[in-house]
Design a protein around this motif. Structure first.
Motif, PDB file in Angstrom:
ATOM      1  N   MET A 225       0.816  -1.218   0.000  1.00  0.00           N
ATOM      2  CA  MET A 225       0.000   0.000   0.000  1.00  0.00           C
ATOM      3  C   MET A 225       0.853   1.273   0.000  1.00  0.00           C
ATOM      4  O   MET A 225       0.337   2.384  -0.057  1.00  0.00           O
ATOM      5  CB  MET A 225      -0.973   0.001   1.194  1.00  0.00           C
ATOM      6  CG  MET A 225      -1.959  -1.156   1.192  1.00  0.00           C
ATOM      7  SD  MET A 225      -2.816  -1.400  -0.375  1.00  0.00           S
ATOM      8  CE  MET A 225      -3.814   0.046  -0.419  1.00  0.00           C
ATOM      9  N   LEU A 226       2.188   1.085   0.067  1.00  0.00           N
ATOM     10  CA  LEU A 226       3.117   2.211  -0.061  1.00  0.00           C
ATOM     11  C   LEU A 226       3.874   2.141  -1.389  1.00  0.00           C
ATOM     12  O   LEU A 226       4.809   2.921  -1.630  1.00  0.00           O
ATOM     13  CB  LEU A 226       4.126   2.211   1.100  1.00  0.00           C
ATOM     14  CG  LEU A 226       3.575   2.567   2.493  1.00  0.00           C
ATOM     15  CD1 LEU A 226       4.649   2.313   3.561  1.00  0.00           C
ATOM     16  CD2 LEU A 226       3.109   4.015   2.556  1.00  0.00           C
ATOM     17  N   ASP A 227       3.480   1.219  -2.275  1.00  0.00           N
ATOM     18  CA  ASP A 227       4.169   1.062  -3.556  1.00  0.00           C
ATOM     19  C   ASP A 227       3.958   2.298  -4.431  1.00  0.00           C
ATOM     20  O   ASP A 227       2.877   2.889  -4.444  1.00  0.00           O
ATOM     21  CB  ASP A 227       3.622  -0.174  -4.275  1.00  0.00           C
ATOM     22  CG  ASP A 227       4.269  -0.374  -5.632  1.00  0.00           C
ATOM     23  OD1 ASP A 227       5.453  -0.743  -5.652  1.00  0.00           O
ATOM     24  OD2 ASP A 227       3.599  -0.129  -6.660  1.00  0.00           O
ATOM     25  N   ILE A 228       4.977   2.651  -5.196  1.00  0.00           N
ATOM     26  CA  ILE A 228       4.925   3.860  -6.024  1.00  0.00           C
ATOM     27  C   ILE A 228       3.802   3.789  -7.074  1.00  0.00           C
ATOM     28  O   ILE A 228       3.190   4.806  -7.395  1.00  0.00           O
ATOM     29  CB  ILE A 228       6.316   4.140  -6.673  1.00  0.00           C
ATOM     30  CG1 ILE A 228       6.334   5.442  -7.485  1.00  0.00           C
ATOM     31  CG2 ILE A 228       6.792   3.000  -7.552  1.00  0.00           C
ATOM     32  CD1 ILE A 228       6.209   6.678  -6.672  1.00  0.00           C
ATOM     33  N   ASP A 229       3.507   2.601  -7.596  1.00  0.00           N
ATOM     34  CA  ASP A 229       2.440   2.484  -8.600  1.00  0.00           C
ATOM     35  C   ASP A 229       1.087   2.134  -7.993  1.00  0.00           C
ATOM     36  O   ASP A 229       0.058   2.653  -8.405  1.00  0.00           O
ATOM     37  CB  ASP A 229       2.803   1.398  -9.627  1.00  0.00           C
ATOM     38  CG  ASP A 229       3.837   1.894 -10.609  1.00  0.00           C
ATOM     39  OD1 ASP A 229       3.453   2.566 -11.571  1.00  0.00           O
ATOM     40  OD2 ASP A 229       5.041   1.620 -10.399  1.00  0.00           O
ATOM     41  N   PHE A 230       1.076   1.192  -7.059  1.00  0.00           N
ATOM     42  CA  PHE A 230      -0.188   0.608  -6.606  1.00  0.00           C
ATOM     43  C   PHE A 230      -0.610   1.026  -5.200  1.00  0.00           C
ATOM     44  O   PHE A 230      -1.688   0.648  -4.740  1.00  0.00           O
ATOM     45  CB  PHE A 230      -0.113  -0.930  -6.726  1.00  0.00           C
ATOM     46  CG  PHE A 230       0.132  -1.353  -8.141  1.00  0.00           C
ATOM     47  CD1 PHE A 230      -0.882  -1.271  -9.081  1.00  0.00           C
ATOM     48  CD2 PHE A 230       1.382  -1.796  -8.545  1.00  0.00           C
ATOM     49  CE1 PHE A 230      -0.658  -1.619 -10.400  1.00  0.00           C
ATOM     50  CE2 PHE A 230       1.616  -2.152  -9.865  1.00  0.00           C
ATOM     51  CZ  PHE A 230       0.598  -2.065 -10.793  1.00  0.00           C
ATOM     52  N   GLY A 231       0.242   1.792  -4.523  1.00  0.00           N
ATOM     53  CA  GLY A 231      -0.092   2.240  -3.177  1.00  0.00           C
ATOM     54  C   GLY A 231      -1.062   3.415  -3.215  1.00  0.00           C
ATOM     55  O   GLY A 231      -1.572   3.795  -4.270  1.00  0.00           O
ATOM     56  N   SER A 232      -1.320   3.978  -2.032  1.00  0.00           N
ATOM     57  CA  SER A 232      -2.279   5.077  -1.914  1.00  0.00           C
ATOM     58  C   SER A 232      -1.605   6.385  -2.322  1.00  0.00           C
ATOM     59  O   SER A 232      -1.366   7.265  -1.508  1.00  0.00           O
ATOM     60  CB  SER A 232      -2.826   5.133  -0.493  1.00  0.00           C
ATOM     61  OG  SER A 232      -1.779   4.995   0.453  1.00  0.00           O
ATOM     62  N   TYR A 233      -1.285   6.468  -3.616  1.00  0.00           N
ATOM     63  CA  TYR A 233      -0.573   7.597  -4.208  1.00  0.00           C
ATOM     64  C   TYR A 233      -1.318   8.919  -3.978  1.00  0.00           C
ATOM     65  O   TYR A 233      -2.535   8.950  -4.117  1.00  0.00           O
ATOM     66  CB  TYR A 233      -0.436   7.339  -5.717  1.00  0.00           C
ATOM     67  CG  TYR A 233       0.524   8.248  -6.430  1.00  0.00           C
ATOM     68  CD1 TYR A 233       1.873   7.930  -6.506  1.00  0.00           C
ATOM     69  CD2 TYR A 233       0.080   9.435  -7.011  1.00  0.00           C
ATOM     70  CE1 TYR A 233       2.762   8.771  -7.147  1.00  0.00           C
ATOM     71  CE2 TYR A 233       0.969  10.283  -7.648  1.00  0.00           C
ATOM     72  CZ  TYR A 233       2.301   9.935  -7.716  1.00  0.00           C
ATOM     73  OH  TYR A 233       3.181  10.778  -8.349  1.00  0.00           O
ATOM     74  N   PRO A 234      -0.667  10.025  -3.680  1.00  0.00           N
ATOM     75  CA  PRO A 234       0.790  10.223  -3.589  1.00  0.00           C
ATOM     76  C   PRO A 234       1.387   9.890  -2.212  1.00  0.00           C
ATOM     77  O   PRO A 234       2.568  10.122  -1.995  1.00  0.00           O
ATOM     78  CB  PRO A 234       0.916  11.725  -3.858  1.00  0.00           C
ATOM     79  CG  PRO A 234      -0.322  12.305  -3.235  1.00  0.00           C
ATOM     80  CD  PRO A 234      -1.416  11.284  -3.443  1.00  0.00           C
ATOM     81  N   PHE A 235       0.576   9.334  -1.317  1.00  0.00           N
ATOM     82  CA  PHE A 235       1.082   9.047   0.033  1.00  0.00           C
ATOM     83  C   PHE A 235       1.756   7.674   0.049  1.00  0.00           C
ATOM     84  O   PHE A 235       1.257   6.727   0.666  1.00  0.00           O
ATOM     85  CB  PHE A 235      -0.045   9.163   1.053  1.00  0.00           C
ATOM     86  CG  PHE A 235      -0.674  10.529   1.052  1.00  0.00           C
ATOM     87  CD1 PHE A 235      -0.029  11.604   1.644  1.00  0.00           C
ATOM     88  CD2 PHE A 235      -1.874  10.758   0.406  1.00  0.00           C
ATOM     89  CE1 PHE A 235      -0.580  12.885   1.619  1.00  0.00           C
ATOM     90  CE2 PHE A 235      -2.443  12.033   0.371  1.00  0.00           C
ATOM     91  CZ  PHE A 235      -1.784  13.099   0.979  1.00  0.00           C
TER      92      PHE A 235
END
Ligand code: GDP
Ligand code: IMO
Ligand code: MG
Length: 419
Positions: A225-235
């Protein structure tokens, strides 16, 4: 042989470090594939509690090689402190640790850029660990970065000065007071420390070890959930925290990935800003934080706590191709009469089991389960697991379709059950 991967399925701090430490005796090589000193991986054994940041969590076992892969970013200052603490525990680190030449270096000015960017964002800040992670990965993808291999080249200092100047130019857009020089001496001392280790073409080495039949365990940092593509972007963080990140972060082909071991807490935590649907901002959240000692291993910040979110968990399982689940910290839930699990969200008047584009809008929908109401921290056998906890695990297995093969019921190496 194929490499197995251990990674986090939530917002980090799932207990990856402990799990890698426990699994290390089954492997020959442990290798970190991304992230940097934003990670804090806690290991507990023989009354020692140790937090690792850049060094793989297999380091306290006798026979294994530990490799820092190309996908990792290294801060020489933090690295040196980390190695000194490990030497003090009697580990012959020089024999056991190898570092990819292609791993990128975090400069003092990267840390300053991180702080300046966060300060400028104000209330919309990411809540970064301020370790310079974002700016370093930006320089990597922007093709400006300095790599470990550069320290062996005659023009290293010139390259350093060039990048530092670029950062000074960039810092002009911020209203931010800084002093780069105060950390430079320590930084170059850290570079000397890095020089003491075998600096390798880790992609060749890891593939060669696999071909020789050696068993390799790849250790992830942060969580899906912190992944650059699949996380809660931009967090999110700035690297690929997912299974695919093990391929790019080590140079191994997808066909060489074996088991994907996804670690999750029996509840959820998050540190830093960003959406967290099941967050409990009440007394229950406080109980989880205190009982679970939910304070950041890297920054000491209190972690936000909430119930287990199966929507997010299933999403993470999908993205990573998880083959086995590892559940940690169910011991923290021991006092609850009722435990809630989020099985879906209400979103604009509709029920959904999909993770929405804007997680902020999701209202969690729960099922309730009876708690086990007993201390489980001493349980070390499958048969000793209380019935209500087994029901909790069965429910997760049924919902996700993935077996929970390992259950951790305390921070110590010995507090582990293989199911
Ligand atoms: P990581 O970043 O995924 O390695 O996790 P952290 O080390 O940041 O946070 C996990 C915390 O929980 C650490 O303090 C661990 O010692 C602790 N821990 C790990 N597994 C368990 C468990 O099963 N029960 C309890 N109570 N603590 C655990
Ligand atoms: P481990 O490996 C939990 C969070 C930060 C922030 C966001 C971006 O111990 O699980 P960054 O410094 O990467 O730019 O911060 O990501 N974060 C973590 N949260 N565990 C971690 O690592 C984390 N690494 C970064 O709090 O919200
Ligand atoms: Mg951590």
């Amino acid at each position: 042989m194929k490499a197995d991967v251990v990674l986090g399925l939530q917002w980090g701090d799932e207990g990856k470090g402990k799990i890698v430490d426990v699994l290390t005796p089954k492997y020959d090589v442990i290798t970190r594939f991304q992230g940097g000193p934003n990670a804090g991986h806690t290991l507990e054994f023989n009354t020692i509690k140790h937090v690792l940041h850049s060094i793989p969590s297999g380091i306290f076992h006798k026979d294994q090689i530990n490799i820092i892969g190309n996908g990792v970013v290294i801060d020489p200052v933090i690295f040196k402190k980390e190695t000194e603490a490990i030497y003090r525990l009697g580990v012959d680190l020089q024999q056991k640790l190898r570092i990819s030449r292609k791993a990128h270096l975090i400069l003092p000015s990267h840390r300053i850029l991180d702080a300046a960017s966060e300060a400028a964002k104000g209330v919309t800040k990411i809540g970064s660990t301020l370790k310079g992670i974002g700016p370093t990965y930006m320089d990597k993808t922007g093709r400006n970065g300095l790599r470990v291999g550069d320290i062996l080249q005659h023009d290293f200092k010139a390259k350093y000065d060039h990048l530092k100047q670029k950062h000074i130019d960039l810092l002009r857009i911020y209203d931010f007071v800084y002093n780069i020089e105060e950390n430079e001496e320590q930084w170059f001392a850290g570079i000397e420390e890095i020089r003491r280790y075998e600096l390798i073409d880790s992609e060749y080495e890891i593939n060669h070890l696999l071909s020789e039949g050696k068993k390799v365990l790849a250790e992830g940092a942060q969580g899906t959930m912190l992944d650059i593509d699949f996380g809660s972007y931009p967090f999110v963080t700035s690297s690929s925290t997912i299974c695919a990140g093990a391929c790019t972060g080590l140079g191994i082909a997808p066909t060489r990935i074996g088991e994907v071991l996804g670690v999750f807490k029996a509840y959820c935590t998050r540190v830093g800003s960003g959406p967290f649907p099941t967050e409990l901002e009440d007394e229950t959240g406080k109980v989880l934080r205190e009982k679970g000692h939910e304070y950041g291993a890297t920054t000491g910040r209190p972690r936000r706590c909430g119930w287990l979110d199966l929507v997010a968990l299933k999403y993470s399982i999908l993205i990573n191709g998880v083959t086995q689940l590892i559940m940690t910290k169910a011991d923290v839930l021991s006092d609850f009469d009722i435990i809630r699990i989020c099985t879906g969200y209400q979103l604009q008047g509709h029920f959904t089991e999909h993770l929405p584009y804007d997680l902020q809008e999701a209202v969690p929908q729960y099922v309730e389960m009876k708690g086990w109401k007993q201390d489980v921290s001493e349980v070390t056998t499958k048969s000793g697991i209380p019935e209500a906890l087994n029901r909790y695990i069965d429910f997760i297995e049924k919902e996700t379709g993935i077996p929970v093969t390992i259950v951790s019921l305390g921070p110590d190496r010995k507090q582990i059950i293989f199911r």
